[in-house]
Design a protein around this motif. Structure first.
Motif, PDB file in Angstrom:
ATOM      1  N   UNK A  19       0.750  -1.041   0.003  1.00 32.39           N
ATOM      2  CA  UNK A  19       0.004   0.027   0.074  1.00 32.39           C
ATOM      3  C   UNK A  19       0.816   1.443  -0.014  1.00 32.39           C
ATOM      4  N   UNK A  20       0.707   2.228  -0.908  1.00 31.00           N
ATOM      5  CA  UNK A  20       1.307   3.189  -0.932  1.00 31.00           C
ATOM      6  C   UNK A  20       1.011   4.436   0.062  1.00 31.00           C
ATOM      7  N   UNK A 131      -4.983  13.140 -11.102  1.00 25.11           N
ATOM      8  CA  UNK A 131      -4.160  12.205 -12.178  1.00 25.11           C
ATOM      9  C   UNK A 131      -2.992  11.771 -11.072  1.00 25.11           C
ATOM     10  N   UNK A 132      -2.293  12.643 -10.228  1.00 22.22           N
ATOM     11  CA  UNK A 132      -1.520  11.876  -9.513  1.00 22.22           C
ATOM     12  C   UNK A 132      -1.999  10.478  -8.537  1.00 22.22           C
ATOM     13  N   UNK A 133      -3.168  10.803  -7.996  1.00 20.51           N
ATOM     14  CA  UNK A 133      -3.754   9.588  -7.160  1.00 20.51           C
ATOM     15  C   UNK A 133      -4.148   8.345  -8.305  1.00 20.51           C
ATOM     16  N   UNK A 142      -6.101   0.124  -1.417  1.00 17.87           N
ATOM     17  CA  UNK A 142      -6.198   1.368  -0.535  1.00 17.87           C
ATOM     18  C   UNK A 142      -4.917   2.088  -0.542  1.00 17.87           C
ATOM     19  N   UNK A 143      -5.021   3.273   0.170  1.00  8.64           N
ATOM     20  CA  UNK A 143      -3.818   4.114   0.155  1.00  8.64           C
ATOM     21  C   UNK A 143      -4.025   5.186   0.972  1.00  8.64           C
ATOM     22  N   UNK A 144      -2.815   5.804   1.330  1.00  8.90           N
ATOM     23  CA  UNK A 144      -2.606   6.987   2.330  1.00  8.90           C
ATOM     24  C   UNK A 144      -1.825   8.127   1.473  1.00  8.90           C
ATOM     25  N   UNK A 169      -8.644   6.108  -0.315  1.00  8.54           N
ATOM     26  CA  UNK A 169      -7.423   6.901  -0.090  1.00  8.54           C
ATOM     27  C   UNK A 169      -7.628   7.647   1.330  1.00  8.54           C
ATOM     28  N   UNK A 170      -7.094   7.259   2.398  1.00  9.76           N
ATOM     29  CA  UNK A 170      -7.091   8.042   3.773  1.00  9.76           C
ATOM     30  C   UNK A 170      -6.269   9.266   3.394  1.00  9.76           C
ATOM     31  N   UNK A 171      -6.811  10.390   3.605  1.00  6.64           N
ATOM     32  CA  UNK A 171      -6.154  11.761   3.602  1.00  6.64           C
ATOM     33  C   UNK A 171      -5.668  12.051   5.089  1.00  6.64           C
ATOM     34  N   UNK A 172      -4.614  12.083   5.152  1.00  5.67           N
ATOM     35  CA  UNK A 172      -3.809  12.454   6.604  1.00  5.67           C
ATOM     36  C   UNK A 172      -3.278  13.709   6.661  1.00  5.67           C
ATOM     37  N   UNK A 173      -3.762  14.628   7.664  1.00  4.61           N
ATOM     38  CA  UNK A 173      -3.065  15.889   7.733  1.00  4.61           C
ATOM     39  C   UNK A 173      -1.987  16.141   8.794  1.00  4.61           C
ATOM     40  N   UNK A 174      -1.064  16.467   8.321  1.00  5.13           N
ATOM     41  CA  UNK A 174       0.341  16.754   9.262  1.00  5.13           C
ATOM     42  C   UNK A 174       0.212  18.505   9.615  1.00  5.13           C
TER      43      UNK A 174
END
Length: 282
Positions: A19-20, A131-133, A142-144, A169-174
């Motif tokens: 998983x990326x 496009x990148x996704x 799945x991915x992050x 895709x899980x979007x993670x906020x840093x």
């Protein structure tokens, strides 16, 4: 670290891997980008980054041609941070023909604040991110993807896009990475002169002051908000800035807050020729 330029080569490299955990960038990396990469290393099986300066998200008068390209240093920093695959497409790789199909984000979210002052910006962001996704997550269940919270509205737009298209895709906020004096790290900080760099921290201080005033207003905030924002803009402009906005919004949708809403203050302003943005949850 594998470095690939074409989508077909990227998919060939990623195909047999897990998983990326993906960090999209425009290069000219600073410690904030590296923090995103390190977060990706912690979260995913395969840490992936991209470097692509996306023409679609620059207005005609903006700095696409002069945007700093620091390829060698970027590669060294990504490799040291644990990046396993770097996707660095050329423009002809990502846009082999004119991009006439584009992602049009919800105007209620994308046409205010940044969208008001940079019309079309979020259409360009959403189109390139999609496009990148598509390139990075093809064939994956799945991915992050990791994004910085400094670009608060952009993060919300991307998250909403992923939800509405039901992407796996899980979007993670840093959290925003800051210099010791409080200035939010940004590639465009490199445009600042020494005197401008010393002054630049005034933006984060203005947001903090506005946030404190908003909290002090309590339930009266809806009635007082415009006056508080106008005063904050006037104080920053008096220091030599050209302020686009300093605004108190509710976190859920960036609309005008009501009593009891969780709040965020957001700002964008020019110091000399350099436009800086920042935000602070309160």
């Amino acid at each position: 670290m594998h470095i690939v330029h074409s989508i077909s080569d990227l998919r060939a490299v990623l195909g047999p891997l897990g998983r990326p955990a993906f960090v999209p960038t425009m290069g000219n990396l600073h410690d904030g980008h590296i923090a995103l990469m390190r977060r990706a290393v912690q979260l995913g099986e395969v840490p992936v980054a991209s470097i692509f300066v996306n023409r679609l998200q620059f207005l005609p008068h903006e700095d696409f041609d002069s945007y700093p390209r620091t390829w060698d240093a970027d590669c060294e920093r990504l490799a040291a941070a644990g990046c396993q695959v770097l996707f660095a497409p050329r423009e002809r790789d990502l846009y082999p023909e004119p991009q006439t199909f584009k992602i049009l984000p919800d105007s209620q979210l994308a046409d205010l604040l940044e969208g008001e002052f940079r019309p079309g910006f979020f259409t360009g962001v959403c189109t390139v991110v999609m496009k990148l996704f598509s390139a990075v997550f093809a064939g994956k269940t799945s991915g992050i993807a990791v994004f910085g919270q400094k670009d608060y509205q952009q993060l919300m737009v991307v998250r909403r896009m992923v939800q509405q298209f039901t992407l796996p895709i899980d979007i993670v906020a840093n959290p925003t990475e800051r210099a010791p004096d409080g200035l939010a790290l940004s590639s465009r900080n490199g445009y600042l002169s020494a005197s401008e760099r010393a002054e630049a921290v005034a933006l984060s201080r203005a947001l903090r002051t506005l946030g404190e005033a908003a909290k002090a207003a309590g339930d009266a905030l809806p009635a007082q908000r415009e006056a508080l924002e106008q005063a904050a803009r006037a104080q920053l402009d008096a220091r030599g800035w050209q302020t686009d906005y300093l605004s108190v919004r509710r976190r859920s949708d960036l609309l005008a807050p009501k009593p009891g809403d969780a709040l965020v203050v957001l700002g964008a302003a020019r110091l000399g020729p350099t436009r800086l943005i920042d935000n602070l949850e309160i």
